[in-house]
Design a protein around this motif. Structure first.
Motif, PDB file in Angstrom:
ATOM      1  N   LEU A  50      12.736 -64.722 -34.881  1.00  0.00           N
ATOM      2  CA  LEU A  50      12.276 -66.040 -35.052  1.00  0.00           C
ATOM      3  C   LEU A  50      11.787 -66.355 -33.484  1.00  0.00           C
ATOM      4  CD1 LEU A  50      12.417 -68.834 -36.123  1.00  0.00           C
ATOM      5  CD2 LEU A  50      14.808 -69.225 -35.491  1.00  0.00           C
ATOM      6  N   LEU A  51      10.678 -66.960 -33.742  1.00  0.00           N
ATOM      7  CA  LEU A  51      10.176 -67.400 -32.031  1.00  0.00           C
ATOM      8  C   LEU A  51      10.190 -69.008 -31.745  1.00  0.00           C
ATOM      9  CD1 LEU A  51       6.785 -65.307 -32.416  1.00  0.00           C
ATOM     10  CD2 LEU A  51       8.845 -64.493 -31.129  1.00  0.00           C
ATOM     11  N   PHE A  90      17.283 -63.498 -36.844  1.00  0.00           N
ATOM     12  CA  PHE A  90      16.781 -62.027 -37.323  1.00  0.00           C
ATOM     13  C   PHE A  90      16.787 -62.116 -38.957  1.00  0.00           C
ATOM     14  CE2 PHE A  90      18.403 -60.886 -33.172  1.00  0.00           C
ATOM     15  CZ  PHE A  90      17.205 -60.289 -32.725  1.00  0.00           C
ATOM     16  N   TYR A  91      15.967 -61.556 -39.595  1.00  0.00           N
ATOM     17  CA  TYR A  91      16.151 -61.404 -41.066  1.00  0.00           C
ATOM     18  C   TYR A  91      15.265 -60.152 -41.318  1.00  0.00           C
ATOM     19  CZ  TYR A  91      11.484 -63.272 -42.418  1.00  0.00           C
ATOM     20  OH  TYR A  91       9.982 -63.281 -42.637  1.00  0.00           O
ATOM     21  N   THR A  92      15.574 -59.477 -42.480  1.00  0.00           N
ATOM     22  CA  THR A  92      14.737 -58.293 -42.974  1.00  0.00           C
ATOM     23  C   THR A  92      14.617 -58.477 -44.491  1.00  0.00           C
ATOM     24  OG1 THR A  92      16.187 -56.773 -41.365  1.00  0.00           O
ATOM     25  CG2 THR A  92      15.028 -55.770 -43.278  1.00  0.00           C
ATOM     26  N   ALA A  93      13.202 -58.449 -44.793  1.00  0.00           N
ATOM     27  CA  ALA A  93      12.849 -58.596 -46.183  1.00  0.00           C
ATOM     28  C   ALA A  93      12.442 -57.203 -46.463  1.00  0.00           C
ATOM     29  CB  ALA A  93      11.785 -59.775 -46.426  1.00  0.00           C
ATOM     30  N   GLY A  94      12.598 -56.916 -47.842  1.00  0.00           N
ATOM     31  CA  GLY A  94      12.094 -55.821 -48.454  1.00  0.00           C
ATOM     32  C   GLY A  94      10.823 -55.947 -49.209  1.00  0.00           C
ATOM     33  N   PHE A  95       9.864 -55.049 -49.200  1.00  0.00           N
ATOM     34  CA  PHE A  95       8.540 -55.319 -50.079  1.00  0.00           C
ATOM     35  C   PHE A  95       7.973 -54.384 -50.761  1.00  0.00           C
ATOM     36  CE2 PHE A  95       7.190 -53.631 -45.916  1.00  0.00           C
ATOM     37  CZ  PHE A  95       6.204 -52.800 -46.315  1.00  0.00           C
ATOM     38  N   LEU A 119      17.648 -68.689 -44.507  1.00  0.00           N
ATOM     39  CA  LEU A 119      17.132 -68.696 -43.214  1.00  0.00           C
ATOM     40  C   LEU A 119      18.206 -69.630 -42.413  1.00  0.00           C
ATOM     41  CD1 LEU A 119      13.114 -69.191 -43.613  1.00  0.00           C
ATOM     42  CD2 LEU A 119      14.641 -67.145 -42.853  1.00  0.00           C
ATOM     43  N   LEU A 120      18.688 -70.466 -42.928  1.00  0.00           N
ATOM     44  CA  LEU A 120      19.957 -71.200 -42.484  1.00  0.00           C
ATOM     45  C   LEU A 120      21.040 -70.415 -42.100  1.00  0.00           C
ATOM     46  CD1 LEU A 120      19.750 -74.573 -44.201  1.00  0.00           C
ATOM     47  CD2 LEU A 120      18.974 -74.186 -41.862  1.00  0.00           C
ATOM     48  N   LYS A 121      21.795 -70.648 -40.894  1.00  0.00           N
ATOM     49  CA  LYS A 121      22.974 -69.850 -40.701  1.00  0.00           C
ATOM     50  C   LYS A 121      23.924 -70.194 -41.635  1.00  0.00           C
ATOM     51  CE  LYS A 121      22.389 -69.135 -35.602  1.00  0.00           C
ATOM     52  NZ  LYS A 121      22.959 -69.346 -34.431  1.00  0.00           N
ATOM     53  N   PRO A 122      25.017 -69.350 -42.156  1.00  0.00           N
ATOM     54  CA  PRO A 122      25.944 -69.659 -42.887  1.00  0.00           C
ATOM     55  C   PRO A 122      26.838 -70.654 -42.471  1.00  0.00           C
ATOM     56  CG  PRO A 122      26.357 -67.366 -42.313  1.00  0.00           C
ATOM     57  CD  PRO A 122      24.924 -68.053 -41.479  1.00  0.00           C
ATOM     58  N   GLY A 131      18.713 -65.992 -51.956  1.00  0.00           N
ATOM     59  CA  GLY A 131      17.249 -65.280 -51.872  1.00  0.00           C
ATOM     60  C   GLY A 131      16.132 -65.774 -52.046  1.00  0.00           C
ATOM     61  N   GLN A 132      15.078 -65.329 -51.599  1.00  0.00           N
ATOM     62  CA  GLN A 132      13.758 -65.845 -51.795  1.00  0.00           C
ATOM     63  C   GLN A 132      12.747 -64.802 -51.973  1.00  0.00           C
ATOM     64  OE1 GLN A 132      12.312 -68.019 -48.302  1.00  0.00           O
ATOM     65  NE2 GLN A 132      10.805 -68.886 -49.361  1.00  0.00           N
TER      66      GLN A 132
END
Length: 143
Positions: A50-51, A90-95, A119-122, A131-132
């Motif tokens: 996240l920038l 940070f996040y990681t997405a599979g594609f 994307l929001l913190k827990p 999930g999205q």
């Protein structure tokens, strides 16, 4: 949003509202691919950082003793960078994706992504799921 009203021979009202407009990430896809004739298949992971978070700050100022030209108040709208704290850094997405090469240089592609976390913190009480899925399509040119 926030509102403040002051009374003294009429009233003055200030209203502020913060609207989030965009999360800016840098994403680095890491994957492997396989080509069979005119089709190319790929899959992998895409970690992201996240920038920043952009938002609109809207301020409306209204005075009861103003002339008719400003009867609805004065509205200011500013685009600002706001606090990143409520969002994951940070996040990681599979594609997984496929590309059809129409000619030697041109191709049409589709790539599906899945991010398992919100994307929001827990919060103290996490909701299930979060999930999205999303799909990118494109036209590519290879040189």
């Amino acid at each position: 949003s926030s509102e403040q009203v002051r009374y003294s021979f009429g009233f003055k009202q200030d209203y502020w509202k913060l609207e989030n407009r965009g999360l800016h990430f840098i994403e680095i896809p890491l994957g492997i691919g396989w080509k069979h004739r005119n089709l190319r298949f790929e899959g992998g992971l895409a970690p992201a950082l996240l920038l920043g978070v952009q938002a609109n700050l809207i301020r409306r100022h209204l005075e009861s003793l103003q002339d008719d030209a400003h009867a609805d108040g004065v509205v200011e709208k500013n685009r600002i960078w706001t606090d990143k704290a409520p969002y994951r850094a940070f996040y990681t997405a599979g594609f997984a994706g496929v590309e059809w090469q129409i000619t030697r240089h041109w191709g049409i592609s589709a790539r599906g992504f899945y991010r398992s976390a919100d994307l929001l913190k827990p919060s103290d009480v996490d909701k299930p799921g979060g999930g999205q899925w999303w799909l990118d399509t494109g036209l590519s040119w290879r040189f």
